[in-house]
Motif scaffolding. Structure first.
Motif, mmCIF file in Angstrom:
data_model
loop_
_atom_site.group_PDB
_atom_site.id
_atom_site.type_symbol
_atom_site.label_atom_id
_atom_site.label_comp_id
_atom_site.label_asym_id
_atom_site.label_seq_id
_atom_site.Cartn_x
_atom_site.Cartn_y
_atom_site.Cartn_z
ATOM 1 N N PRO B 393 0.798 -1.228 0.000
ATOM 2 C CA PRO B 393 0.000 0.000 0.000
ATOM 3 C C PRO B 393 0.829 1.275 0.000
ATOM 4 O O PRO B 393 0.296 2.341 -0.287
ATOM 5 N N LEU B 394 2.133 1.160 0.327
ATOM 6 C CA LEU B 394 2.983 2.343 0.314
ATOM 7 C C LEU B 394 3.800 2.422 -0.971
ATOM 8 O O LEU B 394 4.656 3.280 -1.130
ATOM 9 N N GLY B 395 3.516 1.510 -1.908
ATOM 10 C CA GLY B 395 4.241 1.490 -3.172
ATOM 11 C C GLY B 395 3.529 2.307 -4.239
ATOM 12 O O GLY B 395 2.327 2.581 -4.156
ATOM 13 N N SER B 396 4.296 2.669 -5.275
ATOM 14 C CA SER B 396 3.750 3.510 -6.345
ATOM 15 C C SER B 396 2.857 2.721 -7.286
ATOM 16 O O SER B 396 2.990 1.514 -7.428
ATOM 17 N N TYR B 397 1.963 3.457 -7.943
ATOM 18 C CA TYR B 397 1.190 2.897 -9.053
ATOM 19 C C TYR B 397 1.973 3.125 -10.334
ATOM 20 O O TYR B 397 2.333 4.266 -10.651
ATOM 21 N N ALA B 435 -9.685 7.570 -6.960
ATOM 22 C CA ALA B 435 -10.206 6.795 -5.826
ATOM 23 C C ALA B 435 -9.079 6.021 -5.150
ATOM 24 O O ALA B 435 -9.058 5.882 -3.925
ATOM 25 N N GLN B 436 -8.133 5.528 -5.948
ATOM 26 C CA GLN B 436 -7.005 4.790 -5.356
ATOM 27 C C GLN B 436 -6.124 5.726 -4.536
ATOM 28 O O GLN B 436 -5.643 5.362 -3.469
ATOM 29 N N ALA B 437 -5.895 6.940 -5.042
ATOM 30 C CA ALA B 437 -5.094 7.911 -4.291
ATOM 31 C C ALA B 437 -5.801 8.271 -2.993
ATOM 32 O O ALA B 437 -5.186 8.341 -1.918
ATOM 33 N N PHE B 439 -7.841 6.404 -1.394
ATOM 34 C CA PHE B 439 -7.769 5.255 -0.486
ATOM 35 C C PHE B 439 -6.432 5.222 0.256
ATOM 36 O O PHE B 439 -6.373 4.869 1.434
ATOM 37 N N ALA B 440 -5.360 5.569 -0.449
ATOM 38 C CA ALA B 440 -4.040 5.530 0.198
ATOM 39 C C ALA B 440 -4.029 6.436 1.428
ATOM 40 O O ALA B 440 -3.519 6.060 2.492
ATOM 41 N N MET B 441 -4.601 7.621 1.286
ATOM 42 C CA MET B 441 -4.670 8.550 2.426
ATOM 43 C C MET B 441 -5.614 7.998 3.496
ATOM 44 O O MET B 441 -5.330 8.059 4.695
ATOM 45 N N HIS B 442 -6.722 7.452 3.048
ATOM 46 C CA HIS B 442 -7.708 6.914 3.986
ATOM 47 C C HIS B 442 -7.104 5.755 4.799
ATOM 48 O O HIS B 442 -7.313 5.629 6.006
ATOM 49 N N PHE B 443 -6.341 4.919 4.114
ATOM 50 C CA PHE B 443 -5.694 3.781 4.780
ATOM 51 C C PHE B 443 -4.722 4.279 5.851
ATOM 52 O O PHE B 443 -4.676 3.765 6.968
ATOM 53 N N ASN B 503 3.686 8.070 -1.851
ATOM 54 C CA ASN B 503 4.062 7.338 -3.076
ATOM 55 C C ASN B 503 2.861 6.992 -3.957
ATOM 56 O O ASN B 503 2.830 7.352 -5.134
ATOM 57 N N PRO B 504 1.900 6.235 -3.443
ATOM 58 C CA PRO B 504 0.750 5.916 -4.294
ATOM 59 C C PRO B 504 -0.015 7.169 -4.728
ATOM 60 O O PRO B 504 -0.530 7.232 -5.853
ATOM 61 N N VAL B 505 -0.047 8.192 -3.867
ATOM 62 C CA VAL B 505 -0.800 9.401 -4.195
ATOM 63 C C VAL B 505 -0.127 10.162 -5.339
ATOM 64 O O VAL B 505 -0.741 10.461 -6.367
#
Ligand SMILES: Cc1cc2nc3c(=O)[nH]c(=O)nc-3n(C[C@H](O)[C@H](O)[C@H](O)COP(=O)(O)O)c2cc1C
Ligand code: SF4
Ligand code: FES
Lengths: 165, 528
Positions: B393-397, B435-437, B439-443, B503-505
């Protein structure tokens, strides 16, 4: 002595001499009762030489520990990325609508407590859910309906006289 | 009697392996052909689970994916005689390209043997690493691990030998402390990254391999006590591990005198309780001590002051499970695999929207494209593959333009990637990257330990700002705000939870900006 006290005492006796006993004690109690009754907190605190606030602090830190009774079954839906890629958001909406509850709520008939979980390690065949200790993969909304029908059609077990619910 | 294998791995069970096993046994008995049923681990070819294997003179024949209703037809088609005339027959297991083309060192035994059978384990080379280690000086064991080039498989890729040496040399005397003199081995089996299941597969399929690795670690650094910190989301792994621990102890591989050597090693399993941050090593230590899982400030390093303040080796399941091979076959045999400073093999995990999901163990240096296309076979939905999140979850897309880099720790990080624990989560074109970005913050908001403000508060703000961007409210201002926020989190966080959530964001924004530029919805802008 009530069941509840006996279970708490037993959990404490089993673990109190082990290092870092608090989590194992909480697990042992929740495994049997489905939650940690508030009345067991002072006993645990005393046995481990901690304050009640410390015990509460630990219980509230971890997502898994509950201080209120759960339904007869606990249903967890994985909401993590690999299951998102397989449609868990739709599954989540469908399930909440069908059960009429949100996360951390229990259906009115007391059958099911719904929870979210982040990853059950079944990420190649999602969306994944956990029903009590069973993990189930590729759960489409239709499959969820069948699963829930299965729970609802289980007849209530008749308790022998004097048995506890 | 014919031997038939039906896995007891979580993914196989999640696809009704128990019902398959039951139908098989009754169906076979009914036909007067009783079978010897072995409940093995998984081969990691998850799209074929439940994968039933039948022993034949030529090797094991594979049938999959088998549903309970397929069983009568398979029996009719002569499955118990290894007949290939059934659409579910995959040929000899070892010749299935997905498996044949791998380099299985750590996972050589998983899915092959009965996970809790000590005879199976010994017969397949088990305990030989331990026997070698028992004859070596502690320094020599540490040297072997160092020379193998093994680095931590939990995420940070720190050289295992260096960590072990620090603990070997650390002074455990703490006058006045109950634990004075004690060193510990703590196995990190919290496996919190979405899209990863290699630790679970190994613990369910070859638990003695992890146990052997931990005993060797104990001998190497002088630790007599170990813990496996297992996520509670893995009830099946917990059952198998505990059974294996009991059997290993009864057989003298654990306890006061390991293999009669007079040297002790005690091992137990402890369950987490649903907190991602407890996979961070210092938070895990606090959790093992019975506290809230708060991240500790380093130094002191856990190698000096770890569990209960004592010198502690913390390693991931896969790191420790690689050790028996290294001691048995020699450090060079392991170091011969890999590229650059990334030696050995990495168990990659193909997850999410992928046609052939599962475990692929290969030497470092393979490209993402090979994994996604040759092994993975494209998406499960058949739609175009659009984004891949590597390393949890802390990795890039990463978009397709980034799929051709050879994957080793250093090279892959140059293109903004992170191998981490080896998880690869695939999304098809229906994904909404905004939505994925979000989610990263939400997680991060859900899972932060709460110790530092940039992480605790930043994640909450992050969700709000992304919501405003999605809703097209003051886009430019909010984009700048998001950038600042990410920078604050990167600079001001104590651990990678807050420090790498950007990172994912950022990668979602950078590679998929079109998803953040949708026309504003007319009602309920950005709700939820
Ligand atoms: C937020 C966070 C979560 C982590 N989760 C895990 C995990 O689930 N499993 C794991 O082995 N390492 C995890 N790590 C890495 C550990 O902190 C640590 O580096 C690792 O356990 C060391 O073992 P290794 O050197 O064998 O990789 C995590 C790190 C962070 C910052
Ligand atoms: S970055 Fe987040 S998770 Fe890590 S120590 Fe700070 S508050 Fe805790
Ligand atoms: S992400 Fe859902 S099971 Fe792993």
């Amino acid at each position: 002595m009530t069941d509840l006290e006996a279970i708490t005492r037993r959990a404490i006796d089993d673990w109190v001499d082990e290092p870092g006993a608090l989590l194992p004690i909480l697990h042992a109690i929740q495994d049997q009762l489905g939650y940690i009754p508030p009345s067991s907190v002072p006993r645990i605190a005393r046995a481990l030489n901690m304050t009640r606030a410390d015990v509460h602090g630990v219980m509230s830190f971890y997502h898994e520990f509950r201080s209120e009774p759960a339904g007869r079954h606990v249903l967890q839906i994985c909401g993590a990325e690999a299951c998102q890629a397989r449609g868990c958001r739709e599954l989540e909406a469908h399930t909440q609508q069908r059960l009429g509850v949100g996360y951390h709520q229990t259906t009115l008939d007391g059958d099911i407590t719904l929870e979210q979980v982040y990853c059950l390690g079944n990420c190649a065949t999602g969306p994944s859910v956990r029903l009590d200790d069973r993990i189930i993969g590729r759960v489409t909304p239709q499959r969820m309906d069948r699963l829930l029908d299965g729970i609802a059609t289980v007849p209530l077990t008749i308790q022998p006289a004097g048995g506890e619910g | 009697m014919t031997t038939v294998y039906v896995p007891r791995d979580t993914t196989a069970l999640a696809l009704e392996a128990d019902a398959v096993a039951e139908r098989l046994q009754t169906g076979a008995a009914h036909r007067g052909q009783p079978v010897d049923l072995v409940r093995n681990g998984s081969r990691g070819l998850f799209w074929l689970e439940p994968l039933v294997e039948v022993d034949t003179p030529d090797g094991r024949m594979a049938y999959g994916p088998v549903t309970p209703d397929d069983v009568p037809g398979l029996l009719d088609a002569g499955m118990l005689g290894g007949q290939p005339d059934h659409p579910l027959c995959q040929g000899l297991t070892e010749s299935i390209p997905y498996l044949r083309d791998q380099q299985r060192l750590t996972f050589a035994r998983t899915g092959v043997i009965d996970p809790v059978s000590l005879e199976d384990y010994r017969a397949s080379g088990g305990w030989q690493g331990l026997e070698a280690a028992l004859a070596m000086a502690p320094e020599a064991i540490v040297d072997a691990v160092t020379e193998s080039g093994l680095r931590g498989r939990g995420g940070a890729a720190f050289p295992a030998g260096t960590k072990w040496r620090t603990v070997l040399e650390a002074d455990p005397e703490r006058p006045g402390s109950h634990w004075s003199g004690q060193k510990f081995i703590a196995c990190n089996a919290d496996e919190g990254d979405a899209g990863t299941f290699a630790d679970r597969m190994l613990m369910e399929g070859d638990p003695y391999c992890l146990i052997e690795g931990m005993v060797i670690a104990g001998l190497a650094v002088g630790a007599t006590r170990g813990f496996i910190y297992l996520r509670s989301e893995y009830p099946n792994a917990a059952g198998i591990l505990n059974e294996a621990l009991q059997r290993a102890e009864s057989a003298g591989y654990l306890g006061e005198s390991v293999c009669g050597s007079g040297r002790a090693f005690h091992l137990s399993v402890r369950l987490g309780a649903g907190a991602y941050i407890c996979g961070e090593e210092t938070s895990m230590l606090d959790s093992l001590e019975g506290k809230r899982g708060m991240v500790r400030v380093k130094p002191p390093l856990p190698a000096h002051r770890g569990l209960f303040g004592q010198p502690t080796v913390i390693n991931n399941v896969l790191t420790l499970a690689s050790v028996p091979f290294i001691l048995r076959e020699g450090a060079r045999s392991y170091a011969d695999y890999g590229m650059g400073r990334s030696r050995g093999t990495q168990p990659f995990q193909l997850a999410g929207n992928i046609a052939r999901g599962g475990l692929v163990e290969l030497a470092f240096g393979v490209t993402l494209r090979t994994l996604l296309e040759d092994f993975g076979g494209g998406t499960a939905s058949g739609a175009r593959m659009r984004a891949v999140q590597v390393g949890g979850p802390l990795g890039s897309y990463l978009p397709e333009s980034h799929w051709d880099e050879p994957m080793d720790y250093e090279g892959f990080s140059e293109v903004g990637g992170m191998i981490g624990h080896g998880g690869i989560v695939v999304f098809d074109e229906s994904v909404d990257m905004a939505a994925q970005a979000r989610f990263a913050m939400h997680f991060c908001e859900d899972e932060s330990c709460g110790k530092c403000t940039p992480c605790r508060i930043g994640a909450v703000r992050g969700v709000e700002v992304i919501d405003r961007i999605i809703a097209n409210q003051e886009r430019d201002t909010n984009l700048t705000l998001l950038d600042d926020l990410c920078e604050t989190m990167e600079q001001g966080s104590l651990c990678a939870m807050g420090g790498m959530t950007p990172n994912p964001v950022r990668s979602a924004l950078q590679h998929f900006p079109e998803d953040f530029q949708r026309p504003a919805p007319t009602a309920h802008a950005g709700g939820g």
